[in-house]
Design an enzyme around this catalytic site. Sequence first.
Site, PDB file in Angstrom:
ATOM      1  N   LYS A  13       0.830  -1.207   0.000  1.00  0.00           N
ATOM      2  CA  LYS A  13       0.000   0.000   0.000  1.00  0.00           C
ATOM      3  C   LYS A  13       0.871   1.266   0.000  1.00  0.00           C
ATOM      4  O   LYS A  13       0.658   2.176  -0.793  1.00  0.00           O
ATOM      5  CB  LYS A  13      -0.939   0.011   1.219  1.00  0.00           C
ATOM      6  N   ARG A  88     -10.004   0.507   8.602  1.00  0.00           N
ATOM      7  CA  ARG A  88      -9.599  -0.860   8.908  1.00  0.00           C
ATOM      8  C   ARG A  88     -10.681  -1.617   9.672  1.00  0.00           C
ATOM      9  O   ARG A  88     -10.493  -2.799   9.969  1.00  0.00           O
ATOM     10  CB  ARG A  88      -8.353  -0.822   9.790  1.00  0.00           C
ATOM     11  N   ARG A 127      11.602  -5.369   5.086  1.00  0.00           N
ATOM     12  CA  ARG A 127      11.220  -3.970   4.885  1.00  0.00           C
ATOM     13  C   ARG A 127      12.101  -3.007   5.679  1.00  0.00           C
ATOM     14  O   ARG A 127      12.368  -3.205   6.858  1.00  0.00           O
ATOM     15  CB  ARG A 127       9.752  -3.771   5.290  1.00  0.00           C
ATOM     16  N   ARG A 160      11.001  -1.330  11.201  1.00  0.00           N
ATOM     17  CA  ARG A 160       9.964  -1.076  12.193  1.00  0.00           C
ATOM     18  C   ARG A 160       9.960  -2.173  13.249  1.00  0.00           C
ATOM     19  O   ARG A 160      10.082  -3.338  12.928  1.00  0.00           O
ATOM     20  CB  ARG A 160       8.599  -1.025  11.489  1.00  0.00           C
ATOM     21  N   ARG A 171      -0.459  -9.076  13.617  1.00  0.00           N
ATOM     22  CA  ARG A 171      -1.079  -8.106  12.705  1.00  0.00           C
ATOM     23  C   ARG A 171      -1.887  -8.792  11.614  1.00  0.00           C
ATOM     24  O   ARG A 171      -2.937  -8.311  11.215  1.00  0.00           O
ATOM     25  CB  ARG A 171      -0.008  -7.194  12.098  1.00  0.00           C
TER      26      ARG A 171
END
Length: 219
Positions: A13, A88, A127, A160, A171
């Site tokens: 995203k 969400r 990431r 992160r 998550r």
Amino acid sequence: MYLILLGPPGAGKGTQAERLEEELHLPHVASGDLFRDNLKNQTELGLLARQYMDKGDLVPDDVTIAMVRERLQRPDCDQGAILDGFPRTQAQVQGLDRMLDDLGRKLDGVLYIAVPDEELVRRLSGRWICRQCQTPYHTIFSPPATEGVCDACGGELYQRDDDKPETVRARLKVYHQQTAPLIDYYRQVGLLVEVDGAGDIDTVSAALLEAAKRMTNGK
Ligand code: ADP
Ligand code: ADP
Ligand code: ZN
């Protein structure tokens, strides 16, 4: 034009929103980025959000909705926005409807980026994010020109805390329970376009851009 990018954590995203932002000249509004800005600045909202983010849980709807509402009221969102990571939950869907109503606007469409869970874990474990402008990179799939440095702004890249495997699993569970039902909801109201997000970044970008342009046709 108001667009939502819907999809699981790691679907791409943020990566795709940055590209759409340039093509469509609309600001990228990412709820996760707004929370991380608040964390960095140690605001009250940031301190509250942290307790949820650290566990991979969702921040409560009322504070999330209020934060996004404030952002969408700023002048740079006059012509619309690309929403990433919001809504969400079903309550956030209603919160968004209400805020767009108040602005005299409406939602143009929802782009759902579909990616299987196994691939998401691979993406999130590699990431790296820019501390300054939040651009995402990946050690293998989208490496920066210089290791540890953002191509876009020269900022420092970091991983992160919530991208570690235990939190990623939490998550994904939260996503399947609370957010995935929105796919059917937006499909039923005729706003959803599904795009295959499993291909490489350029292929997914082309499909999303085409879908976004189709949504604006006739306007
Ligand atoms: P990703 O890019 O992996 O999808 P985000 O950056 O969007 O993750 O979100 C990171 C965290 O911020 C979430 O795990 C959650 O704790 C919080 N968060 C972000 N957006 C929302 C939202 N719309 N509602 C509740 N919590 C949110
Ligand atoms: P999201 O905002 O949905 O959580 P990101 O845009 O941050 O997802 O992407 C998650 C990770 O996967 C990043 O490291 C990014 O560079 C990488 N990535 C994004 N899209 C692709 C793709 N199509 N193929 C491979 N890796 C990708
Ligand atoms: Zn940067």
